[in-house]
Design an enzyme around this catalytic site. Structure first.
Site, PDB file in Angstrom:
ATOM      1  N   LYS A   4      33.528  36.779  48.022  1.00 30.96           N
ATOM      2  CA  LYS A   4      32.945  37.748  47.087  1.00 30.96           C
ATOM      3  C   LYS A   4      31.966  37.067  46.136  1.00 30.96           C
ATOM      4  O   LYS A   4      30.944  37.658  45.760  1.00 30.96           O
ATOM      5  CB  LYS A   4      34.054  38.454  46.312  1.00 30.96           C
ATOM      6  CG  LYS A   4      34.971  39.311  47.171  1.00 30.96           C
ATOM      7  CD  LYS A   4      34.207  40.381  47.963  1.00 30.96           C
ATOM      8  CE  LYS A   4      33.661  41.478  47.062  1.00 30.96           C
ATOM      9  NZ  LYS A   4      33.044  42.582  47.870  1.00 30.96           N
ATOM     10  N   ILE A  33      37.770  51.715  47.641  1.00 28.48           N
ATOM     11  CA  ILE A  33      36.684  51.952  46.691  1.00 28.48           C
ATOM     12  C   ILE A  33      35.521  52.671  47.369  1.00 28.48           C
ATOM     13  O   ILE A  33      34.921  53.604  46.817  1.00 28.48           O
ATOM     14  CB  ILE A  33      36.194  50.620  46.089  1.00 28.48           C
ATOM     15  CG1 ILE A  33      37.297  49.945  45.271  1.00 28.48           C
ATOM     16  CG2 ILE A  33      34.943  50.843  45.239  1.00 28.48           C
ATOM     17  CD1 ILE A  33      37.612  50.608  43.968  1.00 28.48           C
ATOM     18  N   TYR A  71      38.992  34.518  49.994  1.00 26.08           N
ATOM     19  CA  TYR A  71      38.497  35.860  49.681  1.00 26.08           C
ATOM     20  C   TYR A  71      37.625  35.826  48.428  1.00 26.08           C
ATOM     21  O   TYR A  71      36.512  36.375  48.406  1.00 26.08           O
ATOM     22  CB  TYR A  71      39.658  36.832  49.476  1.00 26.08           C
ATOM     23  CG  TYR A  71      39.205  38.165  48.911  1.00 26.08           C
ATOM     24  CD1 TYR A  71      38.582  39.106  49.726  1.00 26.08           C
ATOM     25  CD2 TYR A  71      39.364  38.466  47.559  1.00 26.08           C
ATOM     26  CE1 TYR A  71      38.134  40.319  49.207  1.00 26.08           C
ATOM     27  CE2 TYR A  71      38.922  39.677  47.035  1.00 26.08           C
ATOM     28  CZ  TYR A  71      38.315  40.593  47.870  1.00 26.08           C
ATOM     29  OH  TYR A  71      37.858  41.784  47.348  1.00 26.08           O
TER      30      TYR A  71
END
Length: 335
Positions: free
Chosen positions: A206, A52, A202
């Site tokens: 985030k 990204i 994970y």
């Protein structure tokens, strides 16, 4: 010591105030294929060499801005910049050596940008996603995904605040994830020492970064700062639907074929960059807003969306801020 927005008690801090998601301007007039000119702006994209982050850098480069790719590997940065220049011949690009897992190095990385005179936005994009055990730690003893995705960005942002303040309307753009929607933080086990599951860890890392983005908005508002804290996420961004680039391995024909049915619901990483780029560029973006893809938060043009309550909870965010400060401070010279 880095500028640290005041840690007012949660009850006294202004809440994050995402703008009315029904506002007509939120999509009207914004074109992902015709970005506004920004030749006087300087942008730092962490992890701008791949995924990204690469497409964020490529798209920002079309505006004429100076785009700085913050990443560890100089060779990969050079490959990414060469790729961008094949599509944007006049791109103004630079590499900043940056290792978010190495906390003591971050002050030097921030200082290396001082010659710019100002920084218009930092896009907190870089991240690590481990698929399988075992649990890994940095040299400072921090769980790797939390350290890279959250703690490094938490510390870097505070080192960059003075440079951001020198821009007329600078932004900290935190890149969240759809994975954060289904997770909840366990502040008693922030580093997953008791119960480590890679995908959950994970998602929690985030979520921590998104809580930080909303808390930063509250603290900047309380301080009367001109710097905005904005959040964005790419939705569902699949490798198999992503245009190939030298830093992004091309999908096999069979993988692209298998991904075609999913294209009705998700998108590639080029489109996943759109909400992040809009959060960095749109002059009407306000602090505390969360930008994502229009259709179910998974694909489509970027629009303002309403965050889930657990992403903005001020009590959890304040406790996370204090815990993060305690974790990074012993490894940060000058703190």
């Amino acid at each position: 010591m880095p500028a640290n927005p005041p840690s007012n008690s949660p009850s006294n801090r202004p809440s994050s105030r995402p703008s009315d998601v029904s506002g007509a301007y939120r999509n009207a007039g914004w074109r992902v294929d015709a970005l506004p000119s920004a030749p006087a702006k300087n942008f730092l994209v962490t992890g701008g060499n791949a995924g990204i982050g690469y497409f964020v850098a490529e798209q920002l480069a079309t505006t004429g801005a100076l785009v700085i790719l913050g990443c560890r590997d100089a060779r990969k940065a050079e490959t990414a910049m060469a790729s961008i220049r094949t599509r944007v011949p006049e791109a103004r690009l630079r590499h900043l050596p940056l290792d978010l897992a190495d906390l003591p190095s971050l002050q030097g990385a921030a200082n290396a940008l001082a010659a710019l005179g100002h920084l218009d936005a930092v896009i907190l994009n870089a991240g690590v996603a481990l698929d399988d055990p075992p649990r890994r730690e940095t040299s400072a003893g921090h769980e790797l995904m939390l350290a890279t995705n959250h703690l490094g960005h938490f510390a870097l942002t505070q080192w960059l605040i003075p440079l951001l303040t020198l821009a007329p309307a600078a932004r900290v753009v935190t890149v969240g994830s759809f994975a954060a929607r289904s997770e909840r933080l366990d502040l008693a086990d922030l580093q997953s020492t008791r119960d480590y599951r890679a995908k959950r860890t994970y998602g929690r890392s985030k979520l921590a970064q998104m809580l930080f983005g909303f808390e930063l908005d509250r603290r900047l508002r309380a301080d009367g700062s001109s710097v905005l804290s904005v959040l964005a996420h790419p939705g569902g961004a699949l490798d198999a639907l992503t245009p190939p680039r030298p830093t992004i391995p091309a999908s096999t024909p069979s993988a692209r074929l298998r991904a075609l049915p999913a294209a009705a619901l998700v998108q590639g990483k080029e489109a996943g960059a759109w909400p992040i780029v809009r959060a960095a560029l749109d002059p009407e973006v306000e602090g505390g807003g969360l930008w994502g893809p229009r259709h179910f938060g998974l694909r489509g043009a970027p629009c303002l969306e309403r965050p889930k309550p657990h992403m903005t909870d001020p009590e959890t965010a304040a406790r996370l801020w204090e815990a993060s400060q305690e974790l990074v401070q012993p490894n940060m010279p000058g703190w």
